[in-house]
Scaffold this motif. Structure first.
Motif, short mmCIF file in Angstrom:
data_model
loop_
_atom_site.label_atom_id
_atom_site.label_comp_id
_atom_site.label_asym_id
_atom_site.label_seq_id
_atom_site.Cartn_x
_atom_site.Cartn_y
_atom_site.Cartn_z
N MET A 32 0.65 -1.28 -0.11
CA MET A 32 0.10 0.00 -0.01
C MET A 32 0.92 1.34 0.01
O MET A 32 0.45 2.39 -0.58
N ALA A 33 2.02 1.16 0.65
CA ALA A 33 3.01 2.37 0.61
C ALA A 33 3.66 2.74 -0.76
O ALA A 33 3.74 3.58 -1.04
N LYS A 34 3.87 1.62 -1.52
CA LYS A 34 4.28 1.53 -2.91
C LYS A 34 3.21 2.24 -3.61
O LYS A 34 3.77 3.23 -4.56
N ARG A 35 1.95 1.90 -3.57
CA ARG A 35 0.81 2.64 -4.25
C ARG A 35 0.95 4.21 -3.89
O ARG A 35 0.61 4.90 -4.90
N ILE A 36 1.03 4.45 -2.89
CA ILE A 36 1.01 6.04 -2.73
C ILE A 36 2.41 6.52 -3.01
O ILE A 36 2.23 7.62 -3.63
N ALA A 37 3.34 5.96 -3.13
CA ALA A 37 4.49 6.25 -3.67
C ALA A 37 4.33 6.49 -5.18
O ALA A 37 4.90 7.55 -5.71
N VAL A 38 3.59 5.78 -5.71
CA VAL A 38 3.40 5.90 -7.17
C VAL A 38 2.83 7.46 -7.38
O VAL A 38 3.19 7.99 -8.37
N ILE A 39 1.88 7.64 -6.38
CA ILE A 39 1.06 8.94 -6.81
C ILE A 39 2.12 10.18 -6.71
O ILE A 39 1.87 11.13 -7.20
N ILE A 42 4.61 10.56 -9.45
CA ILE A 42 3.64 11.28 -10.64
C ILE A 42 3.52 12.61 -10.25
O ILE A 42 3.77 13.75 -11.00
N MET A 43 2.89 13.11 -9.10
CA MET A 43 2.98 14.50 -8.59
C MET A 43 4.32 15.10 -8.73
O MET A 43 4.08 16.52 -8.85
N GLN A 44 5.16 14.48 -8.53
CA GLN A 44 6.48 15.26 -8.40
C GLN A 44 7.05 15.44 -9.99
O GLN A 44 8.18 16.07 -10.16
N GLY A 45 6.31 14.84 -11.00
CA GLY A 45 6.79 15.16 -12.35
C GLY A 45 7.39 13.89 -12.85
O GLY A 45 8.02 14.08 -14.16
N TYR A 46 7.58 12.88 -12.14
CA TYR A 46 8.30 11.73 -12.87
C TYR A 46 7.46 11.11 -13.91
O TYR A 46 6.12 11.10 -13.72
N LEU A 47 8.09 10.56 -15.07
CA LEU A 47 7.33 9.83 -15.89
C LEU A 47 6.74 8.33 -15.49
O LEU A 47 7.49 7.87 -14.59
N GLY A 48 5.64 7.90 -15.92
CA GLY A 48 5.24 6.37 -15.64
C GLY A 48 6.33 5.43 -15.64
O GLY A 48 6.26 4.75 -14.77
N ILE A 49 6.93 5.49 -16.92
CA ILE A 49 8.04 4.31 -16.96
C ILE A 49 9.23 4.65 -15.87
O ILE A 49 9.83 3.45 -15.69
N GLN A 50 9.42 5.81 -15.54
CA GLN A 50 10.47 6.03 -14.56
C GLN A 50 9.86 5.53 -13.24
O GLN A 50 10.89 4.98 -12.43
N ILE A 64 -2.64 2.20 -13.82
CA ILE A 64 -3.79 1.67 -13.02
C ILE A 64 -4.05 2.48 -11.53
O ILE A 64 -5.07 2.92 -11.38
N TYR A 65 -2.85 2.74 -11.03
CA TYR A 65 -2.97 3.35 -9.67
C TYR A 65 -3.17 4.72 -9.85
O TYR A 65 -4.08 5.38 -9.09
N VAL A 66 -2.60 5.46 -11.01
CA VAL A 66 -2.71 6.61 -11.27
C VAL A 66 -4.12 6.89 -11.60
O VAL A 66 -4.95 7.90 -11.05
N GLN A 67 -4.88 5.94 -12.49
CA GLN A 67 -6.41 6.17 -12.71
C GLN A 67 -7.24 5.75 -11.61
O GLN A 67 -8.25 6.70 -11.50
#
Length: 185
Positions: A32-39, A42-50, A64-67
């Protein structure tokens, strides 16, 4: 040449990068922490692949997590549906009845032979006769462990044994063990 647009958080649901970091730190479940890290990333400007490379997850999982977050916020992101699993052999009432029988009586009390302690073979017979349920002895053992039961060998106590003589015998045996030379090969 146009630059490809990456994933975006279209609705932050009131979450800031700092709040996401704090939530990420407080999360006990690593997934769950990893899911939050994804968001957060992305908010910090990283690309999805990064983000996928950084967190060692698939790029589609990042999408999927962003959606999920964009649609329903933190609740949708952290929601997890588990498979329902197999239907139990016994209903809750039948389980309570069997547990009570195992805790409060012996097979002899219930009319299942002359045994004084329960074993999987006797329980298997009870299940078939009383509840019309067929279970393997291994399955019964697993069920009993889930209920918190542990298998122990029955011990016998002699009713007319003299505790003082038993204690003296044990002390004598200890003395013999200490003084007797052991053969070593």
């Amino acid at each position: 040449m146009m630059k490809k647009k990456g994933l975006q958080i279209t609705n932050n649901h009131g979450w800031t990068i700092e709040r996401l970091q704090e939530q990420e730190r407080r999360m006990k479940n690593a997934n769950m922490a990893k899911r939050i890290a994804v968001i957060r990333l992305i908010m910090q400007g990283y690309l999805g692949i990064q983000v996928a490379e950084l967190l060692n997850i698939h790029r589609e999982t990042v999408s999927i997590y962003v959606q999920k977050f964009n649609q329903g916020g933190m609740d949708a992101l952290l929601e997890r549906h588990y498979a329902p699993g197999r239907k139990p052999y016994l209903s809750p009432d039948e389980e309570r009845e069997l547990r009570k029988m195992l805790e409060e009586s012996t097979p002899a009390d219930e009319g299942y032979g002359i045994e004084t302690s329960w074993n999987t073979r006797i329980i298997q017979h009870v299940l078939e006769e009383k509840f019309s349920v067929t279970m393997s002895r291994g399955g019964i053992c697993d069920m009993l462990h889930r209920w918190g039961f542990r298998y122990t060998h029955p011990t016998y106590t002699l009713k007319r044994a003299n505790p003082q003589k038993q204690k003296e015998f044990q002390q004598e045996m200890e003395l013999i063990k200490k003084t007797c030379p052991t053969t070593q090969s």
